[in-house]
Scaffold this active site. Structure first.
Site, PDB file in Angstrom:
ATOM      1  N   SER A  65      49.897  20.183  -6.533  1.00  0.00           N
ATOM      2  CA  SER A  65      49.176  19.057  -6.493  1.00  0.00           C
ATOM      3  C   SER A  65      48.948  18.076  -5.512  1.00  0.00           C
ATOM      4  CB  SER A  65      49.356  18.012  -7.950  1.00  0.00           C
ATOM      5  OG  SER A  65      49.053  18.766  -9.051  1.00  0.00           O
ATOM      6  N   THR A  66      49.858  18.391  -4.624  1.00  0.00           N
ATOM      7  CA  THR A  66      49.648  17.679  -3.424  1.00  0.00           C
ATOM      8  C   THR A  66      48.094  17.799  -2.649  1.00  0.00           C
ATOM      9  OG1 THR A  66      51.990  17.831  -2.985  1.00  0.00           O
ATOM     10  CG2 THR A  66      50.428  16.947  -0.868  1.00  0.00           C
TER      11      THR A  66
END
Length: 369
Positions: A65-66
């Protein structure tokens, strides 16, 4: 690099070497920019323990999710050019999205995880992720759980298709192409900053390993009543799905693949010019990094705070972090950006990437005091 930060670079080197030699990490990258200039760029360990391929500064790592920070940045670059407005009704550019009472949902709702569409069908499979049209059809046919803006729920996967399809409808290009042409290319990191990864770049990627993330996800599934609705068993955000070539090649803009130096450089260009490239204006920076939504998250039951597409922390930073420990954040007041990524996806291990972020931040605060 500025000699003032030699001590910081030595401390980062010692820390990541110890993480690798202890066996806690396989490969690690850390990078930081200050006022548009790199002050840290360190890496250690192996990109692929099976072959002995070393981790290099330009090795892309799937950082889960970065990647939402890459997607949000594309939106802000387009907004800066007048192509998008945060209060755009999504159905105005994506008419099918209006079905089942979704005509009032705006891009702002999607960016702040308040659109009311966090869930996926229980039988969603990785193969579905490789079919953009299929996933957008699923989103278009979904019924919102509540009125837009009424509750905050982390849109772990759906964030990517909602925002990404808005970008595609407005530009006529897949969001991975927009990222490459409007963000990564101008910054000189086109080979290190990806949503969908080109086939030719797949062999360069770091090999992911599980080091506790799978167990943590299983625990969350058993103890958080809404977790499986958001991340069904077939598509949990772990090393397995993050290693699939079909998923890596596809645009799944809730996740991304990157080097630490590339994503730190991207955030630096949000704060100000980097080698003459500035992605957004100071006024837009203030808007996108300000608190836009705060509340108890429906998925995890914890208080969370979001700006427009980024998490906003109490220390004045904004950015995104991924399952397994990778992260990238910017500190506007300091002119600082920090990224730390790893290929051994851990949980319950003391969060060493967060420790590296804190190490860099504290050194810069002390150095500029």
């Amino acid at each position: 690099m500025d000699g003032r930060w030699d001590g910081l670079r030595a401390a980062v080197r010692t820390t990541i070497d110890e993480l690798v030699t202890s066996g806690q990490e396989a490969g690690v990258q850390v990078a930081a920019y200050l006022d548009g200039e790199p002050i840290v760029q360190k890496q250690a360990g192996l990109a692929d323990p099976a072959t002995g391929r070393p981790m290099t500064a330009d090795t892309p790592i799937h950082a889960v999710s970065t990647g939402k920070g890459l997607t949000a940045t594309v939106v802000h670059v387009l907004a800066e050019r007048g192509l998008l407005d945060y209060d755009l009704r999504i159905a105005d550019v994506w008419p099918e999205f209006a079905r089942r009472g979704k005509d009032g949902i705006t891009l702002r709702h999607a960016l702040t995880h308040t659109a009311g569409l966090p869930t996926l069908p229980a039988d969603t499979a990785p193969e579905d992720f490789a079919d953009w049209d299929r996933m957008c059809a699923v989103i278009a046919d979904a019924e919102p759980l509540w009125a837009p803006g009424a509750r905050l729920a982390y849109h772990a996967w759906t964030f990517g298709w909602i925002v990404g399809e808005v970008v595609r409808r407005v530009t006529g290009r897949p969001i991975s192409q927009v990222l490459a042409e409007e963000v990564a290319g101008p910054l000189g990191v086109a080979g290190e900053l990806f949503l969908g990864v080109p086939e030719a770049d797949l062999p360069r990627l770091a090999r992911l390993e599980d080091a506790g993330l799978t167990a943590m996800i299983a625990y969350a599934s058993a103890h958080l009543p809404n977790f499986d609705a958001v991340a069904p068993p077939g598509v949990r955000p772990d090393a397995t799905i993050g290693s699939r070539p079909d998923v890596l090649r596809a645009d799944v803009p809730a996740v991304g693949t990157m080097s630490a130096r590339a994503v730190a450089r991207m955030y630096a260009a949000l704060l100000g010019p980097v080698d003459g490239v500035r992605l957004i204006s100071p006024e837009r920076l203030a808007e996108v990094s300000a608190v836009a939504a705060r509340g108890e998250d429906w998925v995890f039951g914890q208080e969370v705070t979001f700006g427009l597409g980024y998490a906003v922390d109490g220390d004045g930073s904004f950015g995104t972090a991924g399952s397994g420990g990778s992260l990238a954040f910017a500190y506007p007041a300091l002119g600082l950006t920090v990224a730390a990524v790893r290929n051994r996806l851990g949980a319950g291990d003391g969060d060493p990437m967060e420790g590296l972020r804190t190490l860099v931040r504290d050194a810069v605060v002390a150095g500029s005091a």
